[in-house]
Design a protein around this motif. Sequence first.
Motif, PDB file in Angstrom:
ATOM      1  N   ARG A  65       1.071  -1.206  -0.518  1.00 22.84           N
ATOM      2  CA  ARG A  65       0.376  -0.188  -0.038  1.00 22.84           C
ATOM      3  C   ARG A  65       0.666   1.229  -0.125  1.00 22.84           C
ATOM      4  NH1 ARG A  65      -2.621  -1.503   3.600  1.00 22.84           N
ATOM      5  NH2 ARG A  65      -4.351  -2.019   2.614  1.00 22.84           N
ATOM      6  N   TYR A  72       5.940  -0.114  -8.831  1.00 24.99           N
ATOM      7  CA  TYR A  72       5.717  -2.216  -7.933  1.00 24.99           C
ATOM      8  C   TYR A  72       6.286  -3.021  -9.561  1.00 24.99           C
ATOM      9  CZ  TYR A  72       2.704   0.378  -5.375  1.00 24.99           C
ATOM     10  OH  TYR A  72       1.987   0.990  -4.335  1.00 24.99           O
ATOM     11  N   PHE A  76      10.021   1.600  -2.614  1.00 24.84           N
ATOM     12  CA  PHE A  76       9.037   2.375  -1.159  1.00 24.84           C
ATOM     13  C   PHE A  76       9.975   3.139  -0.588  1.00 24.84           C
ATOM     14  CE2 PHE A  76       8.929  -0.604   1.568  1.00 24.84           C
ATOM     15  CZ  PHE A  76       9.574   0.098   3.131  1.00 24.84           C
ATOM     16  N   GLU A  95       5.637   3.205  -4.408  1.00 19.98           N
ATOM     17  CA  GLU A  95       5.753   3.822  -4.555  1.00 19.98           C
ATOM     18  C   GLU A  95       5.918   3.146  -6.476  1.00 19.98           C
ATOM     19  OE1 GLU A  95       5.646   7.203  -4.383  1.00 19.98           O
ATOM     20  OE2 GLU A  95       6.033   7.464  -3.401  1.00 19.98           O
ATOM     21  N   VAL A 103       8.492  -4.114  -4.744  1.00 22.04           N
ATOM     22  CA  VAL A 103       7.304  -2.948  -3.956  1.00 22.04           C
ATOM     23  C   VAL A 103       9.138  -1.968  -4.203  1.00 22.04           C
ATOM     24  CG1 VAL A 103       6.956  -3.983  -2.228  1.00 22.04           C
ATOM     25  CG2 VAL A 103       6.276  -1.802  -3.169  1.00 22.04           C
ATOM     26  N   GLN A 109      -3.533   4.537 -11.193  1.00 20.86           N
ATOM     27  CA  GLN A 109      -3.116   3.885 -10.242  1.00 20.86           C
ATOM     28  C   GLN A 109      -2.635   2.836  -9.633  1.00 20.86           C
ATOM     29  OE1 GLN A 109      -6.291   4.235  -6.432  1.00 20.86           O
ATOM     30  NE2 GLN A 109      -4.437   4.795  -5.726  1.00 20.86           N
ATOM     31  N   GLN A 111      -2.004   1.142  -3.968  1.00 19.35           N
ATOM     32  CA  GLN A 111      -1.430   2.250  -3.627  1.00 19.35           C
ATOM     33  C   GLN A 111      -2.386   3.258  -3.270  1.00 19.35           C
ATOM     34  OE1 GLN A 111       0.251   4.694  -6.141  1.00 19.35           O
ATOM     35  NE2 GLN A 111       2.915   4.198  -5.481  1.00 19.35           N
TER      36      GLN A 111
END
Length: 202
Positions: free
Chosen positions: A69, A74, A99, A72, A97, A168, A196
Amino acid sequence: MYFAPKQQKSNEGFTLVELLVALALFLVVMTIALGGLITMLDMNRKVHSLQVVMNGFNYTLESMTRDIRFGEKYTCDSEEYNIDGSPCPGGDSTMSVRFIELDGTWKNIAYRLQNSRIERCNEEVSQGDESAPGGVCMDEWVPISSQLIEISSLYFFVTGAATSPMTQPRVTMVINGVATVEGESTDFTLQTTVSQREFRNN
Protein backbone atom coordinates in the motif's frame (compact mmCIF):
# COMPACT_ATOMS: atom_id res chain seq x y z
CA MET A 1 -71.19 -49.85 60.54
CA TYR A 2 -68.98 -50.47 57.54
CA PHE A 3 -65.24 -50.57 57.92
CA ALA A 4 -63.10 -50.33 54.80
CA PRO A 5 -60.44 -52.97 54.70
CA LYS A 6 -56.96 -51.71 55.37
CA GLN A 7 -54.61 -51.82 52.43
CA GLN A 8 -51.48 -53.65 53.22
CA LYS A 9 -48.22 -52.05 52.13
CA SER A 10 -46.22 -54.10 49.72
CA ASN A 11 -42.71 -54.86 50.86
CA GLU A 12 -41.68 -55.99 47.42
CA GLY A 13 -38.76 -53.97 45.77
CA PHE A 14 -36.86 -54.16 42.49
CA THR A 15 -35.39 -57.45 41.62
CA LEU A 16 -31.69 -57.83 40.89
CA VAL A 17 -32.41 -58.34 37.19
CA GLU A 18 -34.39 -55.11 37.00
CA LEU A 19 -31.58 -53.20 38.71
CA LEU A 20 -29.02 -54.62 36.32
CA VAL A 21 -31.13 -53.73 33.29
CA ALA A 22 -31.67 -50.17 34.54
CA LEU A 23 -27.95 -49.77 35.29
CA ALA A 24 -27.04 -51.08 31.84
CA LEU A 25 -29.42 -48.64 30.15
CA PHE A 26 -28.01 -45.78 32.24
CA LEU A 27 -24.44 -46.70 31.30
CA VAL A 28 -25.33 -46.88 27.59
CA VAL A 29 -26.94 -43.44 27.66
CA MET A 30 -24.04 -41.93 29.62
CA THR A 31 -21.48 -43.50 27.25
CA ILE A 32 -23.21 -42.03 24.20
CA ALA A 33 -23.58 -38.62 25.85
CA LEU A 34 -19.98 -38.60 27.12
CA GLY A 35 -18.64 -39.68 23.73
CA GLY A 36 -20.50 -36.84 22.04
CA LEU A 37 -19.21 -34.37 24.61
CA ILE A 38 -15.61 -35.51 24.18
CA THR A 39 -15.91 -35.30 20.39
CA MET A 40 -17.36 -31.80 20.62
CA LEU A 41 -14.60 -30.64 22.98
CA ASP A 42 -11.93 -32.13 20.69
CA MET A 43 -13.41 -30.41 17.64
CA ASN A 44 -13.59 -27.13 19.54
CA ARG A 45 -9.92 -27.45 20.52
CA LYS A 46 -8.88 -28.16 16.92
CA VAL A 47 -10.95 -25.27 15.59
CA HIS A 48 -9.35 -22.96 18.15
CA SER A 49 -5.86 -24.16 17.20
CA LEU A 50 -6.63 -23.67 13.50
CA GLN A 51 -7.95 -20.20 14.25
CA VAL A 52 -4.71 -19.31 16.04
CA VAL A 53 -2.67 -20.51 13.03
CA MET A 54 -4.83 -18.62 10.54
CA ASN A 55 -4.71 -15.47 12.68
CA GLY A 56 -0.93 -15.64 12.46
CA PHE A 57 -1.15 -16.01 8.69
CA ASN A 58 -3.55 -13.06 8.52
CA TYR A 59 -0.91 -11.00 10.31
CA THR A 60 1.58 -12.02 7.60
CA LEU A 61 -0.89 -11.00 4.91
CA GLU A 62 -1.52 -7.66 6.61
CA SER A 63 2.23 -7.00 6.73
CA MET A 64 2.51 -7.65 2.99
CA THR A 65 -0.52 -5.49 2.32
CA ARG A 66 0.95 -2.61 4.31
CA ASP A 67 4.22 -2.72 2.35
CA ILE A 68 2.38 -2.79 -0.96
CA ARG A 69 0.00 0.00 0.00
CA PHE A 70 2.85 2.41 0.80
CA GLY A 71 4.90 1.44 -2.27
CA GLU A 72 5.99 3.77 -5.05
CA LYS A 73 7.04 1.37 -7.82
CA TYR A 74 5.90 -2.18 -8.44
CA THR A 75 7.29 -5.00 -10.53
CA CYS A 76 6.68 -8.75 -10.70
CA ASP A 77 10.31 -9.79 -10.82
CA SER A 78 12.86 -9.46 -8.03
CA GLU A 79 15.60 -10.66 -10.36
CA GLU A 80 15.59 -7.63 -12.66
CA TYR A 81 13.94 -4.62 -11.11
CA ASN A 82 12.49 -1.95 -13.40
CA ILE A 83 12.61 1.45 -11.71
CA ASP A 84 9.56 2.57 -13.67
CA GLY A 85 7.65 -0.49 -12.55
CA SER A 86 6.46 -3.32 -14.73
CA PRO A 87 2.87 -4.58 -14.74
CA CYS A 88 2.09 -8.28 -14.94
CA PRO A 89 -1.64 -8.75 -15.47
CA GLY A 90 -0.94 -12.44 -16.16
CA GLY A 91 0.47 -13.01 -12.66
CA ASP A 92 3.85 -13.97 -11.24
CA SER A 93 5.06 -15.82 -8.16
CA THR A 94 7.54 -13.08 -7.19
CA MET A 95 6.94 -9.38 -6.65
CA SER A 96 9.08 -6.40 -5.67
CA VAL A 97 7.96 -3.04 -4.39
CA ARG A 98 10.10 0.05 -3.91
CA PHE A 99 9.08 2.72 -1.45
CA ILE A 100 10.61 5.75 0.19
CA GLU A 101 11.16 6.01 3.95
CA LEU A 102 10.46 9.07 6.08
CA ASP A 103 14.16 9.90 6.15
CA GLY A 104 14.29 9.98 2.36
CA THR A 105 16.02 6.64 1.85
CA TRP A 106 14.64 4.06 -0.56
CA LYS A 107 14.02 0.40 0.04
CA ASN A 108 13.24 -2.56 -2.13
CA ILE A 109 11.01 -5.22 -0.60
CA ALA A 110 10.49 -8.48 -2.44
CA TYR A 111 8.22 -11.45 -1.81
CA ARG A 112 8.47 -14.94 -3.21
CA LEU A 113 7.30 -18.52 -2.63
CA GLN A 114 10.10 -20.84 -1.54
CA ASN A 115 9.81 -24.33 -0.01
CA SER A 116 6.05 -23.89 0.53
CA ARG A 117 6.59 -20.75 2.61
CA ILE A 118 6.36 -17.04 1.81
CA GLU A 119 9.72 -15.30 2.06
CA ARG A 120 10.51 -11.60 2.32
CA CYS A 121 13.67 -9.71 1.42
CA ASN A 122 14.27 -6.16 2.64
CA GLU A 123 17.04 -4.37 0.76
CA GLU A 124 18.11 -0.75 1.24
CA VAL A 125 18.99 1.37 -1.78
CA SER A 126 22.21 3.32 -1.51
CA GLN A 127 22.09 7.11 -1.59
CA GLY A 128 22.44 8.39 -5.14
CA ASP A 129 21.42 5.01 -6.49
CA GLU A 130 17.66 5.58 -6.34
CA SER A 131 17.28 5.73 -10.12
CA ALA A 132 19.19 2.52 -10.73
CA PRO A 133 17.33 -0.72 -11.32
CA GLY A 134 17.51 -3.26 -8.55
CA GLY A 135 19.16 -6.59 -9.20
CA VAL A 136 18.94 -9.89 -7.40
CA CYS A 137 18.12 -9.33 -3.75
CA MET A 138 21.49 -9.66 -2.02
CA ASP A 139 20.10 -9.59 1.49
CA GLU A 140 18.78 -12.62 3.31
CA TRP A 141 15.38 -14.01 2.39
CA VAL A 142 13.41 -14.53 5.60
CA PRO A 143 10.36 -16.85 5.86
CA ILE A 144 7.36 -14.94 7.18
CA SER A 145 4.69 -17.63 7.08
CA SER A 146 4.24 -20.38 9.65
CA GLN A 147 5.59 -23.90 9.17
CA LEU A 148 2.08 -25.15 9.98
CA ILE A 149 0.86 -23.62 6.71
CA GLU A 150 1.98 -25.12 3.42
CA ILE A 151 1.59 -22.61 0.59
CA SER A 152 0.96 -24.40 -2.70
CA SER A 153 0.75 -21.31 -4.91
CA LEU A 154 1.35 -17.57 -4.61
CA TYR A 155 0.56 -15.17 -7.44
CA PHE A 156 0.82 -11.41 -7.76
CA PHE A 157 -1.16 -9.59 -10.44
CA VAL A 158 0.11 -6.03 -10.94
CA THR A 159 -1.85 -3.52 -13.00
CA GLY A 160 -1.36 0.20 -13.50
CA ALA A 161 2.44 0.16 -13.07
CA ALA A 162 4.61 2.02 -15.64
CA THR A 163 1.50 3.45 -17.33
CA SER A 164 -0.21 6.81 -17.27
CA PRO A 165 0.50 8.93 -14.16
CA MET A 166 -3.24 9.10 -13.66
CA THR A 167 -3.48 5.32 -13.35
CA GLN A 168 -3.34 4.07 -9.79
CA PRO A 169 -1.31 0.87 -9.41
CA ARG A 170 -3.07 -2.14 -7.93
CA VAL A 171 -1.73 -5.47 -6.75
CA THR A 172 -3.92 -8.55 -6.41
CA MET A 173 -2.57 -11.43 -4.34
CA VAL A 174 -3.94 -14.96 -4.69
CA ILE A 175 -2.73 -17.53 -2.16
CA ASN A 176 -3.60 -21.23 -2.03
CA GLY A 177 -2.45 -23.47 0.78
CA VAL A 178 -3.14 -26.08 3.43
CA ALA A 179 -3.17 -25.45 7.18
CA THR A 180 -2.36 -28.55 9.23
CA VAL A 181 -3.12 -28.64 12.95
CA GLU A 182 -2.86 -31.84 15.00
CA GLY A 183 -3.06 -34.03 11.93
CA GLU A 184 -6.11 -32.28 10.52
CA SER A 185 -5.61 -30.46 7.20
CA THR A 186 -7.75 -27.60 5.94
CA ASP A 187 -7.47 -26.18 2.42
CA PHE A 188 -7.86 -22.45 1.95
CA THR A 189 -7.75 -19.82 -0.77
CA LEU A 190 -7.18 -16.14 -0.04
CA GLN A 191 -7.44 -13.25 -2.47
CA THR A 192 -7.01 -9.57 -1.76
CA THR A 193 -6.46 -6.47 -3.87
CA VAL A 194 -4.33 -3.58 -2.62
CA SER A 195 -4.22 -0.11 -4.17
CA GLN A 196 -1.44 2.39 -3.82
CA ARG A 197 -2.34 4.66 -0.92
CA GLU A 198 -1.05 7.92 -2.45
CA PHE A 199 -2.55 8.56 -5.86
CA ARG A 200 0.09 9.57 -8.38
CA ASN A 201 -0.77 12.80 -10.13
CA ASN A 202 2.57 13.80 -11.59
